[in-house]
Design an enzyme around this catalytic site. Structure first.
Site, short mmCIF file in Angstrom:
data_model
loop_
_atom_site.label_atom_id
_atom_site.label_comp_id
_atom_site.label_asym_id
_atom_site.label_seq_id
_atom_site.Cartn_x
_atom_site.Cartn_y
_atom_site.Cartn_z
N ALA A 138 5.88 49.32 70.57
CA ALA A 138 6.63 49.07 71.80
C ALA A 138 6.58 50.14 72.88
O ALA A 138 6.74 49.84 74.05
CB ALA A 138 8.08 48.81 71.43
N ALA A 139 6.40 51.40 72.49
CA ALA A 139 6.58 52.48 73.47
C ALA A 139 5.37 52.59 74.40
O ALA A 139 4.24 52.35 73.95
CB ALA A 139 6.78 53.79 72.73
N PRO A 140 5.56 52.92 75.65
CA PRO A 140 6.81 53.37 76.28
C PRO A 140 7.73 52.26 76.77
O PRO A 140 8.73 52.55 77.41
CB PRO A 140 6.32 54.21 77.45
N GLY A 141 7.41 50.99 76.52
CA GLY A 141 8.44 49.97 76.66
C GLY A 141 8.43 49.08 77.88
O GLY A 141 9.38 48.32 78.09
N ASN A 142 7.35 49.11 78.65
CA ASN A 142 7.34 48.21 79.82
C ASN A 142 7.42 46.74 79.41
O ASN A 142 8.12 45.94 80.04
CB ASN A 142 6.06 48.42 80.64
N LYS A 143 6.73 46.41 78.34
CA LYS A 143 6.74 45.00 77.91
C LYS A 143 8.08 44.66 77.26
O LYS A 143 8.55 43.53 77.35
CB LYS A 143 5.56 44.72 76.98
N ASP A 159 7.94 51.81 67.04
CA ASP A 159 6.80 52.63 67.42
C ASP A 159 6.76 53.85 66.52
O ASP A 159 7.79 54.27 65.99
CB ASP A 159 6.87 53.07 68.90
N ASP A 208 1.25 44.65 70.75
CA ASP A 208 0.39 45.33 71.73
C ASP A 208 -0.06 46.65 71.09
O ASP A 208 0.39 47.73 71.48
CB ASP A 208 1.24 45.58 72.99
N CYS A 214 -5.47 46.64 75.89
CA CYS A 214 -6.06 47.01 77.18
C CYS A 214 -7.49 47.47 76.90
O CYS A 214 -7.94 48.48 77.43
CB CYS A 214 -5.23 48.04 77.92
N1 SAM Z 1 3.66 47.90 74.44
C1 SAM Z 1 3.74 49.21 75.04
C2 SAM Z 1 4.17 49.05 76.49
O1 SAM Z 1 3.96 48.00 77.07
O2 SAM Z 1 4.72 49.99 77.04
C3 SAM Z 1 2.45 49.97 74.91
C4 SAM Z 1 2.02 50.13 73.48
S1 SAM Z 1 0.65 51.18 73.25
C5 SAM Z 1 -0.69 50.17 73.71
C6 SAM Z 1 0.50 51.20 71.53
C7 SAM Z 1 1.65 51.86 70.82
O3 SAM Z 1 1.55 51.56 69.44
C8 SAM Z 1 1.68 53.38 70.89
O4 SAM Z 1 2.86 53.80 71.49
C9 SAM Z 1 1.60 53.84 69.44
O5 SAM Z 1 2.40 54.95 69.19
C10 SAM Z 1 2.11 52.62 68.71
N2 SAM Z 1 1.65 52.45 67.32
C11 SAM Z 1 0.43 52.69 66.80
N3 SAM Z 1 0.39 52.37 65.50
C12 SAM Z 1 1.61 51.87 65.19
C13 SAM Z 1 2.21 51.37 64.00
N4 SAM Z 1 1.52 51.31 62.85
N5 SAM Z 1 3.49 50.96 64.04
C14 SAM Z 1 4.19 51.03 65.20
N6 SAM Z 1 3.69 51.52 66.35
C15 SAM Z 1 2.42 51.94 66.34
#
Ligand code: SAM
Length: 464
Positions: free
Chosen positions: A235-240, A258, A305, A357
């Site tokens: 989820a992070a940084p959380g825009n979605k 996250d 995501d 992305c």
């Molecule tokens: N959805 C977010 C947004 O819209 O702001 C962007 C997400 S970013 C593409 C991918 C995120 O997945 C990263 O913050 C990363 O730390 C997290 N991540 C990677 N592997 C993970 C896991 N096994 N479980 C939970 N989060 C994970």
């Protein structure tokens, strides 16, 4: 001073290839992550111009102790940013050279036959190799305001509202202080590429979210019904997440996971600012979340995501993973398949949006295809947003149900979205969908890649 030093350290880290922009910003110890991110992004955007100015004014030759990355950040803020609000002795130094730098800036504008600073930014093909200029997309945060009020606000700030765009081409022709309502997303306003709202009060108060159009697609297409229980798996940084909360009207429950503590901390601040309630953040590997836990028994929607190569991001700097190796892609795809399968194992899930992305088929169509096959006939793809011009690569029957996005076709970052629905769960389509999504989902019903697959196979057999 801390801000400029931190920004210079991030720029240096990017150049060394220590990590991506977001990672380096989050890993810096600077407390105001958004401020740092905005300063570094803007400095990067102006990078070729700053290089020209520094060379023209011979600043680094005159100030041998001034580190080049710091010089770039200082000159950005002096000439294009807020005008050096901090900076200690470096501020005094930069100011000593202000007249010279301003003269260089004027000379550059004359040379390039432009009158505004923004016009110095390279047009489409040139900003950095292959980095087109994308419009500034502004998502209205409907938890705090409404589209009409935001339009009125910008009109009062001197912008001209041109109404709803009729085509992607119309978005690309925006210039000056003009803006449009997006043609696909009803809560998205579109401004010319260089518009900077990082200091705008609507942004700092969480009334608007600066989010690329493609990144608004997953929550919009998932369209969780008001009151639902939803998981945002990465989820992070959380825009979605904040977008989903707006669609849910803050009614229901979002479980957000996250791995990254720092990103989660930023996310928490961002969600509070955006007025999001009814969410639970957990610093946890989503793969370890137990689908059978009764806490998640009502989770009917999942937004997934996951981490990806990020190869679709237009503003990524060349040192980042623009062209991942085959091994790296394989490793990412393996993780993506695993996490998608895990998400689909939540017993009540009816609808899931998978997005990256990345522009790589390995992380997109291949992942979705492999997991759909593994699921047998339990899930199918939904043919979302038929009016969207760019579809999934035809690598398997039904792949056209997926969406792709690209700077050239959709004026967005490179992106991929697939919406999966449990078979026999048409009721998952909420009645409160925004018009275009509702229309597209209605049109999408009955599309069953599995069936399409079978039909095609049947046809082939007949031919044989
Ligand atoms: N959805 C977010 C947004 O819209 O702001 C962007 C997400 S970013 C593409 C991918 C995120 O997945 C990263 O913050 C990363 O730390 C997290 N991540 C990677 N592997 C993970 C896991 N096994 N479980 C939970 N989060 C994970």
């Amino acid at each position: 001073m801390a801000l400029y030093s931190a920004a210079a350290a991030v720029l240096a880290g990017l150049e060394r290839g220590d990590g991506g922009l977001k990672t380096l910003v989050y890993n810096s110890r600077f407390p105001h992550v958004r401020q740092l991110y905005a300063l570094v992004s803007e400095t990067l955007r102006y990078s070729p111009v700053l290089d020209a100015l520094l060379a023209g004014a011979a600043l680094l030759q005159a100030e041998k102790k001034l580190p080049p990355h710091l010089a770039k950040v200082l000159v950005y803020d002096l000439l294009f940013g807020k005008g050096l609000k901090c900076g200690g002795r470096w501020k005094a130094l930069a100011r000593r050279h202000r007249a010279r730098l301003q003269a260089e800036l004027a000379r550059l504008k004359v040379q390039r036959k432009v009158s505004h600073n923004e016009d110095l930014l390279a047009p489409a093909e040139g900003a950095s190799p292959g980095a087109p200029q994308l419009p500034r997309y502004v998502r209205v945060n409907t938890l705090k305001t409404c589209v009409d009020d935001v339009i009125d606000f910008f009109k009062r700030q001197g912008y001209s509202y041109l109404g709803k765009a009729a085509s992607v081409e119309e978005l690309s022709s925006l210039s000056g202080k003009k803006f449009l309502l997006d043609l696909h997303l009803p809560e998205l306003l579109v401004f010319p590429p260089q518009t900077d709202f990082h200091n705008n009060q609507l942004y700092t108060s969480g009334h608007i979210i600066l989010q690329d159009k493609a990144s608004c697609l997953p929550a919009f297409l998932l369209s969780p019904a008001t009151g639902s229980h939803v998981i945002d798996a990465c989820a992070a940084p959380g825009n979605k997440t904040s977008h989903m909360a707006a669609i849910l009207k803050n009614k229901g429950q979002i479980f957000a996971f996250d791995l990254d503590t720092k990103r989660l901390a930023t996310m928490n601040t961002m969600l509070m600012r955006a007025g999001v309630t009814s969410f639970e953040l957990a610093q946890q590997d989503f793969l370890t979340v137990d689908p059978r836990d009764s806490k998640y028994s009502k989770v009917t929607y999942i937004l997934l995501d996951p981490s990806c190569s990020g190869s679709g991001m237009v503003n990524r700097v060349p040192t980042e993973e623009a062209t991942p190796s085959a091994e790296r892609l394989q490793a990412l795809a393996g993780f993506q398949r695993k996490i998608l399968s895990h998400a689909l194992s939540f017993p009540a899930v009816r609808r899931l949006a998978y997005s990256t992305c990345s522009v790589h088929q390995e992380e997109n169509e291949d992942v979705v295809h492999a997991v759909l096959q593994e699921q047998g006939s339990a899930f199918r793809l939904v043919n979302v947003l038929p009016s969207w011009p760019c579809r999934g690569l035809a690598t398997f029957p039904g792949a056209e149900c997926c969406l792709r996005a690209s700077p050239a076709d959709t004026l967005t970052n490179g992106f991929f979205v697939a919406v999966l629905e449990r078979c026999g769960e048409e009721a998952a389509v909420p009645s409160s969908l925004p018009t275009s999504a509702e229309e597209s989902l209605q049109q999408g019903r009955g599309v069953h890649p599995g069936t399409a697959h079978k039909k095609k196979r049947k046809k082939q057999r007949v031919k044989e």
